[in-house]
Every structure is written in C-alpha cells, then in structure tokens.
Design a protein around this motif. Structure first.
Motif, mmCIF file in Angstrom:
data_model
loop_
_atom_site.group_PDB
_atom_site.id
_atom_site.type_symbol
_atom_site.label_atom_id
_atom_site.label_comp_id
_atom_site.label_asym_id
_atom_site.label_seq_id
_atom_site.Cartn_x
_atom_site.Cartn_y
_atom_site.Cartn_z
ATOM 1 N N GLY A 276 -11.490 -41.323 12.611
ATOM 2 C CA GLY A 276 -11.444 -39.990 13.187
ATOM 3 C C GLY A 276 -12.386 -39.038 12.482
ATOM 4 N N PHE A 277 -12.554 -37.856 13.075
ATOM 5 C CA PHE A 277 -13.424 -36.846 12.472
ATOM 6 C C PHE A 277 -12.879 -36.379 11.132
ATOM 7 N N TYR A 278 -11.569 -36.193 11.042
ATOM 8 C CA TYR A 278 -11.010 -35.595 9.829
ATOM 9 C C TYR A 278 -10.965 -36.565 8.654
ATOM 10 N N ALA A 279 -10.502 -37.787 8.902
ATOM 11 C CA ALA A 279 -10.494 -38.834 7.875
ATOM 12 C C ALA A 279 -9.732 -38.444 6.621
ATOM 13 N N ASN A 280 -8.679 -37.643 6.771
ATOM 14 C CA ASN A 280 -7.836 -37.337 5.616
ATOM 15 C C ASN A 280 -7.043 -38.575 5.213
ATOM 16 N N VAL A 281 -6.912 -38.789 3.921
ATOM 17 C CA VAL A 281 -6.130 -39.920 3.437
ATOM 18 C C VAL A 281 -4.674 -39.717 3.836
ATOM 19 N N ASN A 282 -4.178 -40.612 4.659
ATOM 20 C CA ASN A 282 -2.801 -40.510 5.155
ATOM 21 C C ASN A 282 -2.203 -41.914 5.205
ATOM 22 N N PRO A 283 -1.338 -42.254 4.253
ATOM 23 C CA PRO A 283 -0.785 -43.608 4.211
ATOM 24 C C PRO A 283 0.076 -43.953 5.411
ATOM 25 N N GLN A 284 0.473 -42.959 6.190
ATOM 26 C CA GLN A 284 1.310 -43.216 7.361
ATOM 27 C C GLN A 284 0.492 -43.586 8.597
ATOM 28 N N VAL A 285 -0.806 -43.443 8.518
ATOM 29 C CA VAL A 285 -1.683 -43.799 9.637
ATOM 30 C C VAL A 285 -2.514 -45.005 9.231
ATOM 31 N N ASP A 286 -2.149 -46.164 9.743
ATOM 32 C CA ASP A 286 -2.863 -47.383 9.406
ATOM 33 C C ASP A 286 -4.198 -47.460 10.126
ATOM 34 N N HIS A 287 -5.148 -48.091 9.479
ATOM 35 C CA HIS A 287 -6.338 -48.529 10.186
ATOM 36 C C HIS A 287 -5.873 -49.574 11.202
ATOM 37 N N PRO A 288 -6.468 -49.647 12.399
ATOM 38 C CA PRO A 288 -5.985 -50.609 13.402
ATOM 39 C C PRO A 288 -5.963 -52.057 12.929
ATOM 40 N N ARG A 289 -6.746 -52.370 11.875
ATOM 41 C CA ARG A 289 -6.821 -53.771 11.445
ATOM 42 C C ARG A 289 -6.216 -54.026 10.075
ATOM 43 N N TRP A 290 -5.710 -52.999 9.404
ATOM 44 C CA TRP A 290 -5.026 -53.209 8.134
ATOM 45 C C TRP A 290 -4.228 -51.961 7.756
ATOM 46 N N SER A 291 -3.310 -52.144 6.836
ATOM 47 C CA SER A 291 -2.450 -51.055 6.401
ATOM 48 C C SER A 291 -3.176 -50.132 5.429
ATOM 49 N N GLN A 292 -2.808 -48.844 5.443
ATOM 50 C CA GLN A 292 -3.310 -47.887 4.461
ATOM 51 C C GLN A 292 -2.210 -47.464 3.492
ATOM 52 N N ALA A 293 -1.087 -48.167 3.521
ATOM 53 C CA ALA A 293 0.061 -47.751 2.730
ATOM 54 C C ALA A 293 -0.137 -47.936 1.227
ATOM 55 N N SER A 294 -1.035 -48.840 0.845
ATOM 56 C CA SER A 294 -1.272 -49.068 -0.578
ATOM 57 C C SER A 294 -2.758 -49.295 -0.808
ATOM 58 N N GLU A 295 -3.126 -49.315 -2.090
ATOM 59 C CA GLU A 295 -4.540 -49.442 -2.458
ATOM 60 C C GLU A 295 -4.652 -50.176 -3.786
#
Length: 334
Positions: A276-295
C-alpha cells in the motif's frame, strides 16, 4: 526518538526461509538464463560481476563525517556494520541480499545534485556533498523493519526531512512529497535488466503525505556508523522513515517534489494488492504471502541465526506517530 525491545518467543512455522528470499532466488535463476526473459546489462556489467563473490572493482570509499553523536539507548543492540552493509535491499544493484554490496562499485555517488521543487515558493538544487562536508549532521538510532520480516537497528547521520522542505517554502497546494531515485543503468545495472532489477519500472519512486514528511522522525540519512553511506545502503542520500516498512526508505535520491495529488510509488504500482501507499508497520496486516506478526532482528549472527521476536505496531514508534492516522482504518489504508 523511541526504540523498544521485543520479547522473543518460541520458534513457529514462520521460522523458515522468508518467502521474499525464495522469490529473490527465483529471480537470480531467471537472470542466469533459466527463465524466459533475456538480460540487457550495460556493457561493463558481466554475469561474473553480477552473480559472483568477486568484485570487478572496489566499491566507492566511505569518508568520515562531522556529526553530533546520539546517546546509545540502554539495552538496545545495534546491528553490526558488516551485517548492515552486506544484507541489503537495493534492487538497482541486484535482488539478492548480497548483490548490492558486490555491485556497489558501479554507483558513483560523488558529485551528487538533489532537486527540491514542485509546489514551493523557492525551488533549489542542493549539492549533497557540500552539505555533507560543511554541516555537522545529526545522528539518530533508528530501527528499520523490512517487509520481508527482518529488522536492523542502525546509527544514521543526516538531517530532518522537514528542515529541507521548509527551506523550499511549500505552498498551500503541497499535500504530498514525491521522491525519485537516480536513473542511470550504467551506475545501477538492475535498471537495465527486468530480471536483475526485479521487474520494476525504473526509476524507483516513493511518496509521503505532507504531515508524514514534516514529522520530526522523518530523516534524510547521509551517513552510517560515522561515515558516509556505502553505495549499497543508498549513497549519498536516502530517506529513513522508521515507522514504515523499509521499502519506503528510498535510496540514492535525486529529486524531492512537493505535489498536490498522491504520487505513484514503485511497489504499489508493481503489486498494489501487496504494497500500500502508507506501508506503516502493522503486525495485524499480513503480506498476502507471509505473516508480519514476527520478525528476525539481524545482529551478530545474521538473519538465520537471529531470534524471532514479535513485530511492534508502527515498528515501536506508535507513541510518536499514531496520531497521524487517527480515524483511519489501518487494515484498509495499509
């Protein structure tokens, strides 16, 4: 400046090779002729240069800079310089994380002009090296979080983006700030190849809302660990917006343009359902191909030796920036 530490949790099914790394390897195989597209490198960029561990020429040397050092936050571990300069996303120099360092010798960051123009009363062209050589830069220790689920904490040196924008005297029509990377396939060989460069329509472009750009955390970095930026890290000047994913931190900037309408951004153009345009780090919004919940935090051991930790909302900078998005649906405006 705010840096928070996360508590590691036990390995899960997400503790595997990130999808993006796998995709990068597929792009390399295509570049080697195992795909259907053909390569179109500049004359001096051979396959040996672009895919081997041997450098055809030394990378541009970094230089000591004048800067006001920041206090090292207690309990915060910095990513070692060696890791920060060998694990990079800079598709103009190659899609594999090690390729930007190997291909850094192509980029010639000196001299360098930066245009500031658009909806401003006083457009100007800045000699970046004049700024570096004559200014005491400010050091800021910022966490940078990649959409591919790894993070670094680094000491950047530079100036507040807002200071540069104010110098141009924005008009009332300035609602967004558009950024553009150098376009020169001889210096940035990924721009000459849809395979090496990840299929991007270059030059790379990015954008911020005006209030985001004027926020005190938004930063133009010209140094790293007390020296000028290495080429693979976006020399000689790049954006660092610490509460957003790293792809918003455009490298090797040649143009900053204030505009009235929301500007196009490279990754949103390439894959609007993923970036998206904003691209704020948000662990509740996964990338369609992987989770963003952890790093994975890249420290002494590198990415595969790193412990996985929970991803923080706004990358841990929520106290400073959450008010920018009050009333917005951060799942919709991702």
């Amino acid at each position: 400046m705010l840096i928070k530490r996360s508590t590691p949790h036990h390995p899960t099914e997400r503790d595997v090779t990130p999808e993006a790394v796998y995709q990068d390897r597929r792009l390399i195989l295509k570049g080697l002729g195992l795909g259907t597209a053909s390569l179109a490198f500049p004359a001096q960029a051979s396959l040996l240069d672009l895919f081997s561990d041997e450098k055809a020429a030394p990378a541009p040397a970094t230089k000591e800079i004048h800067y006001k050092a920041a206090a090292r936050p207690e309990g915060v571990t910095l990513t070692p310089l060696e890791k920060a300069t060998t694990h990079n996303n800079f598709y103009e120099l190659g899609t594999d994380k090690g390729e930007p360092a190997r291909n850094a010798h192509y980029l010639k960051p000196e001299p360098w002009a930066l245009k500031v123009e658009g909806e401003v009363a006083k457009p100007f062209t800045l000699d970046v090296w004049d700024l570096i050589n004559k200014t005491e830069l400010e050091e800021r220790i910022y966490r940078l979080r990649c959409v591919e689920a790894w993070s670094m904490v680094l000491p950047w040196s530079g100036i507040a983006l807002a200071d540069l924008i104010r110098r141009a005297e924005p008009t009332s029509r300035a609602k967004f700030v558009a950024f553009e990377t150098l376009y020169d396939p001889e210096q940035l060989p990924g721009q000459a190849s849809s395979n090496l460069g990840g299929g991007i329509d270059y030059p790379y472009v990015e954008g911020l809302r005006m209030d985001e750009a004027m926020h005190p955390l938004s930063f133009l970095a010209m140094g790293l660990y007390g020296k000028t930026l290495p080429a693979q890290n976006g020399a000689p000047i790049r954006l660092v917006v610490p509460w957003k994913y790293g792809f918003k931190s455009i490298k090797s900037i040649v143009s900053i343009r204030l505009v009235e309408e929301m500007p196009p951004t490279t990754w949103n153009l390439l894959a609007p359902n993923e970036y998206g345009f904003y691209a704020n780090v948000n662990p509740q919004v996964d990338h369609p191909r992987w989770s963003q919940a952890s790093e994975r935090f890249i420290g002494e051991g590198g990415i595969f030796g790193a412990k996985r930790q929970p991803t923080l909302l706004f990358n841990g900078y929520g106290d400073e920036v959450a008010s920018l998005y009050q009333g917005m649906d951060l799942r919709k405006w991702y």
